[in-house]
Design an enzyme around this catalytic site. Structure first.
Site, PDB file in Angstrom:
ATOM      1  N   MET A 194      -8.321   2.982   8.473  1.00 30.41           N
ATOM      2  CA  MET A 194      -7.435   1.921   8.001  1.00 30.41           C
ATOM      3  C   MET A 194      -6.488   1.448   9.106  1.00 30.41           C
ATOM      4  SD  MET A 194      -5.970   2.188   4.181  1.00 30.41           S
ATOM      5  CE  MET A 194      -6.958   1.602   2.807  1.00 30.41           C
ATOM      6  N   GLY A 195      -5.875   0.339   8.825  1.00 29.95           N
ATOM      7  CA  GLY A 195      -4.981  -0.312   9.776  1.00 29.95           C
ATOM      8  C   GLY A 195      -5.363  -1.774   9.711  1.00 29.95           C
ATOM      9  N   ARG A 196      -4.696  -2.486   8.786  1.00 29.84           N
ATOM     10  CA  ARG A 196      -5.129  -3.848   8.445  1.00 29.84           C
ATOM     11  C   ARG A 196      -5.251  -4.745   9.668  1.00 29.84           C
ATOM     12  NH1 ARG A 196      -1.660  -7.390   5.696  1.00 29.84           N
ATOM     13  NH2 ARG A 196      -0.445  -5.568   5.106  1.00 29.84           N
ATOM     14  N   GLU A 248      -7.933   8.048   1.535  1.00 25.59           N
ATOM     15  CA  GLU A 248      -7.822   9.523   1.580  1.00 25.59           C
ATOM     16  C   GLU A 248      -6.470   9.984   2.127  1.00 25.59           C
ATOM     17  OE1 GLU A 248     -10.193   7.693   2.721  1.00 25.59           O
ATOM     18  OE2 GLU A 248     -12.132   8.448   2.039  1.00 25.59           O
ATOM     19  N   GLY A 305       0.812  -1.224   0.000  1.00 25.61           N
ATOM     20  CA  GLY A 305       0.000   0.000   0.000  1.00 25.61           C
ATOM     21  C   GLY A 305       0.839   1.266   0.000  1.00 25.61           C
ATOM     22  N   LYS A 349     -27.216  15.714  16.058  1.00 29.42           N
ATOM     23  CA  LYS A 349     -28.289  14.773  15.723  1.00 29.42           C
ATOM     24  C   LYS A 349     -27.816  13.429  15.191  1.00 29.42           C
ATOM     25  CE  LYS A 349     -29.111  17.006  11.250  1.00 29.42           C
ATOM     26  NZ  LYS A 349     -30.061  17.577  10.335  1.00 29.42           N
ATOM     27  N   TYR A 350     -26.509  13.282  14.968  1.00 26.06           N
ATOM     28  CA  TYR A 350     -26.047  12.001  14.414  1.00 26.06           C
ATOM     29  C   TYR A 350     -24.966  11.373  15.278  1.00 26.06           C
ATOM     30  CZ  TYR A 350     -28.053  13.765  10.020  1.00 26.06           C
ATOM     31  OH  TYR A 350     -28.879  14.260   9.066  1.00 26.06           O
ATOM     32  N   ASP A 357       5.576  -5.021   6.663  1.00 18.52           N
ATOM     33  CA  ASP A 357       6.140  -6.238   7.250  1.00 18.52           C
ATOM     34  C   ASP A 357       6.206  -7.391   6.254  1.00 18.52           C
ATOM     35  OD1 ASP A 357       3.375  -6.089   7.366  1.00 18.52           O
ATOM     36  OD2 ASP A 357       3.197  -7.396   9.093  1.00 18.52           O
ATOM     37  N   ASP A 358       5.143  -7.577   5.463  1.00 15.43           N
ATOM     38  CA  ASP A 358       5.148  -8.686   4.504  1.00 15.43           C
ATOM     39  C   ASP A 358       6.177  -8.464   3.396  1.00 15.43           C
ATOM     40  OD1 ASP A 358       3.194 -10.229   5.749  1.00 15.43           O
ATOM     41  OD2 ASP A 358       1.562  -9.133   4.792  1.00 15.43           O
ATOM     42  N   LYS A 378       8.025   0.943   5.538  1.00 17.09           N
ATOM     43  CA  LYS A 378       6.917   1.765   5.040  1.00 17.09           C
ATOM     44  C   LYS A 378       5.583   1.160   5.451  1.00 17.09           C
ATOM     45  CE  LYS A 378       4.513   0.130   2.448  1.00 17.09           C
ATOM     46  NZ  LYS A 378       3.607  -0.632   1.612  1.00 17.09           N
ATOM     47  N   THR A 379       4.683   1.866   5.971  1.00 23.90           N
ATOM     48  CA  THR A 379       3.266   1.520   6.071  1.00 23.90           C
ATOM     49  C   THR A 379       2.553   2.548   6.930  1.00 23.90           C
ATOM     50  OG1 THR A 379       1.564  -0.041   6.735  1.00 23.90           O
ATOM     51  CG2 THR A 379       3.624  -0.220   7.948  1.00 23.90           C
ATOM     52  N   ILE A 380       1.416   3.008   6.414  1.00 22.03           N
ATOM     53  CA  ILE A 380       0.648   3.973   7.215  1.00 22.03           C
ATOM     54  C   ILE A 380       0.141   3.305   8.485  1.00 22.03           C
ATOM     55  CG2 ILE A 380      -0.092   5.421   5.274  1.00 22.03           C
ATOM     56  CD1 ILE A 380      -2.901   3.948   5.668  1.00 22.03           C
ATOM     57  N   ASP A 381       0.048   1.956   8.465  1.00 21.77           N
ATOM     58  CA  ASP A 381      -0.530   1.235   9.602  1.00 21.77           C
ATOM     59  C   ASP A 381       0.294   1.390  10.883  1.00 21.77           C
ATOM     60  OD1 ASP A 381      -2.287   0.438   7.721  1.00 21.77           O
ATOM     61  OD2 ASP A 381      -1.919  -1.712   7.880  1.00 21.77           O
ATOM     62  N   ARG A 430       1.205  -5.557  -5.142  1.00 22.46           N
ATOM     63  CA  ARG A 430       1.272  -6.470  -4.000  1.00 22.46           C
ATOM     64  C   ARG A 430       1.751  -7.875  -4.361  1.00 22.46           C
ATOM     65  NH1 ARG A 430      -0.455  -4.542   0.747  1.00 22.46           N
ATOM     66  NH2 ARG A 430      -2.008  -2.881   0.803  1.00 22.46           N
TER      67      ARG A 430
HETATM   68  P1  FBP Z   1       0.745  -1.925   3.634  1.00 20.95           P
HETATM   69  O1  FBP Z   1       0.788  -2.793   4.849  1.00 20.95           O
HETATM   70  O2  FBP Z   1       1.157  -2.606   2.398  1.00 20.95           O
HETATM   71  O3  FBP Z   1       1.477  -0.642   3.843  1.00 20.95           O
HETATM   72  O4  FBP Z   1      -0.772  -1.493   3.385  1.00 20.95           O
HETATM   73  C1  FBP Z   1      -1.597  -1.161   4.441  1.00 20.95           C
HETATM   74  C2  FBP Z   1      -2.967  -0.744   3.982  1.00 20.95           C
HETATM   75  O5  FBP Z   1      -3.004   0.624   3.692  1.00 20.95           O
HETATM   76  C3  FBP Z   1      -3.992  -1.131   5.058  1.00 20.95           C
HETATM   77  O6  FBP Z   1      -4.178  -0.103   5.969  1.00 20.95           O
HETATM   78  C4  FBP Z   1      -5.192  -1.486   4.239  1.00 20.95           C
HETATM   79  O7  FBP Z   1      -5.997  -2.437   4.884  1.00 20.95           O
HETATM   80  C5  FBP Z   1      -4.617  -2.082   3.011  1.00 20.95           C
HETATM   81  O8  FBP Z   1      -3.372  -1.454   2.820  1.00 20.95           O
HETATM   82  C6  FBP Z   1      -5.484  -1.885   1.797  1.00 20.95           C
HETATM   83  O9  FBP Z   1      -4.939  -2.574   0.740  1.00 20.95           O
HETATM   84  P2  FBP Z   1      -5.190  -2.253  -0.789  1.00 20.95           P
HETATM   85  O10 FBP Z   1      -4.375  -1.058  -1.110  1.00 20.95           O
HETATM   86  O11 FBP Z   1      -4.679  -3.436  -1.491  1.00 20.95           O
HETATM   87  O12 FBP Z   1      -6.641  -1.991  -0.958  1.00 20.95           O
END
Ligand code: FBP
Length: 559
Positions: A256-258, A432, A87, A248-249, A181-182, A208-211, A151
């Protein structure tokens, strides 16, 4: 070929003038920086198995960079390849920029190429040379679009052999894998394979990963987490203000955060919404889905009694895998989908798929999947990503929660225990934030990571990840070095089989950030303590432009 035409906005023009700040230790360039080797390092777990699988790259030392005259630096002209894997995360282009600048400074004839569209570019031998004329438009920008990402996992013996052949055909001396990590597990395996084949080629992995789940004592954060969480926090802050204005909502925001809930925790700190679910806590407390719903309903009812039929709740996308019964279901489904892949792939309707898996599941799990809303059941049965993970970004957990909350509230209404009005709105923030223009922190961090990667490979290190420490200090004071990829590994079950993988860093329930959250959450639940952080600032006072994450601040300060 990828057509490198980058349309440049006015902000981008100004932003391209930003010169990343290099840590002092790297200021004297490659020849002015020496590498100090530490003690050999074992893997975090399953030492014997990892040692057996990584005969050549196990037990390597951690290295530290210090100021000094480097006499061992490789002087020959080299060709380096970079690839984005997985990602997107803000700052990727600055990793390329850091690498490019150092390589060219070391020798104008050094070449940097980018494999296109992720690791599949290595297998298809599709690449493109990185050149300044194009790179200049990508400096300090978000996205991975210069060379794009993918991927694909390199895993079969044929793919490893093809990787080796293609690196040799292109005369690539070193490969830099920018991944989570993967992908870094994959980098470790390629490094090991090339050593087994007696090839003098280095592999370096970039965190790298936003997670934010690729971290440890040395890797204090992965790049992209800072920018992405700032973007989500701006959006959530705006929603908090809207909720507080309209009253009212109930807004359900899935983030995100797999797997790990770091993003949600960080956005929670920055915006202080009414409820923040943390997957790791749910698992530790063994909370069933029904218990999770009860805990939310309790707050909804309490607020309603105070005349507040509104609020904001943050739901980490990975929470679904932490709810014990769903975790068990996903793990059983993983095995079924791996073992009966071809038979299962022939089924097209959701009912047929459900019937197929129900026959193989235990009665308890078959009942569970039958009772789940059809959309959720179908998403849980959908194809895993190439690394064997459930694609949680497609699972609308917030809708499942809302459905169950509505049921419980109407039961309470019948018993005369709830008299409020529950109207909900759902949001999902992920894509986003992944390609946002990097914050100063990420722009500096990624540039330094690129520089460090060059430092490692030019000194002949392979199977390493550059680390940069002391990240809460100004960039000039960051400490740099490298750590062996195998040090971060353990054995986990993937696609139904035991595999060596880099261990994910989940939210530490004993850690300072989580404790800080626990101290505050009851207050946040009942009152409107909302914070409105606003957009990322690139220009202006340093305390605003160079602000790091709350997670880093809490983890690395005494209080
Ligand atoms: P990475 O671990 O490869 O950085 O990706 C994380 C992520 O952004 C998760 O937060 C999200 O669940 C996933 O990628 C979404 O994957 P895709 O881009 O294949 O829809």
């Amino acid at each position: 070929m990828i057509e490198n035409k980058c349309n440049v906005s006015q902000l981008q023009v100004e932003r391209s003038k930003f010169k990343p700040v290099l840590p002092k230790v790297l200021k004297n360039g490659l020849s002015g920086t020496i590498v100090i080797k530490g003690k050999p390092k074992k893997s975090v777990a399953d030492q014997e198995k990892i040692k057996e699988l990584f005969k050549n790259t196990y037990g390597l030392p951690i290295v530290t960079f210090k100021k000094g005259k480097n006499k061992t630096l490789k002087k020959k002209i080299i060709k380096v390849a970079v690839v984005f894997s997985g990602g997107q995360a803000p700052g990727g282009h600055n990793v390329i920029a850091g690498l490019f600048d150092v390589l060219k400074k070391a020798n104008k004839k050094n070449v940097l190429i980018g494999y296109l569209r992720g690791p599949s570019g290595i297998l298809n031998n599709k690449y493109q040379e990185i050149i300044e004329n194009v790179l200049c438009d990508y400096r300090n920008t978000g996205g991975f679009d210069y060379i794009q990402s993918g991927r694909t996992k390199i895993e079969t013996p044929e793919q490893f052999c093809l990787t080796k052949d293609n690196l040799s055909i292109c005369n690539v001396d070193a490969l830099v894998v920018v991944g989570g990590d993967d992908s870094n597990t994959n980098a470790a395996m390629i490094a090991e394979y090339l050593k087994t084949e007696n090839l003098d080629k280095c592999v370096i992995g970039i965190p790298k990963t936003i997670d934010g789940d690729l971290k440890n004592k040395y890797i204090e954060t992965s790049f992209g987490f800072d920018t992405a969480t700032k973007i989500y926090s701006e959006l959530v802050g705006n929603i908090c203000r809207d909720a507080n204005s309209a009253r009212k909502y109930w807004h359900f925001v899935r983030l995100m955060g797999r797997r790990a809930s770091h993003i949600t925790l960080e956005v929670g700190f920055k915006t202080q919404p009414n409820i923040v679910l943390i997957g790791e806590e749910i698992l530790a407390k063994n909370m069933t889905l029904s218990k999770v719903v009860d805990s939310i309903v309790e707050v909804i009812v309490k607020r309603s009694e105070m005349g507040k039929d509104f609020g904001i709740i943050l739901v980490p996308e990975g929470v679904i895998e932490f709810i014990p019964e769903i975790k068990e279901l996903i793990s059983a489904l993983n095995d079924i989908l791996a073992e009966d892949k071809s038979e299962f792939s022939k089924l097209s309707s959701i009912d047929d798929k459900k019937q197929f898996v129900c026959k193989k599941l235990s009665t308890k799990l078959a009942t569970l999947i039958s009772e789940l809303p059809i959309g959720i059941a179908s998403q849980l049965m959908s194809e895993r990503d190439p690394h064997g993970n459930v694609v949680v970004s497609l699972i609308e957990t917030e809708k499942l929660l809302i459905e169950m909350i509505c049921k419980k509230l109407s039961e309470l209404k019948k018993k005369d225990k709830y008299h409020g009005k529950f109207a909900s709105i759902t949001h999902f923030f992920g894509y986003e934030g992944r390609c946002g223009m990097p914050s100063n922190f990420d722009a500096n961090y990624t540039y330094a990571l690129g520089f460090n990667a060059a430092m490692l490979l030019l000194n002949g290190f392979s199977g390493y990840m550059p680390y940069i420490k002391n990240l809460i200090k100004p960039a000039k004071d960051w400490e740099c070095g490298g750590l062996p990829l195998t040090m971060m590994m353990n054995i986990e079950k993937r696609n139904g089989k035991e595999k060596p993988v880099i261990q994910k860093a989940l939210v530490d329930l004993k850690g300072k950030p989580f404790k800080k959250f626990v101290k505050n959450r009851d207050k946040w639940a009942i009152n409107e303590n909302y914070l409105f952080p606003g957009p990322i600032q690139y220009f202006g006072p340093k305390n605003i432009t160079d602000m790091t994450t709350k997670t880093l601040q809490y983890e690395h300060t005494q209080k």
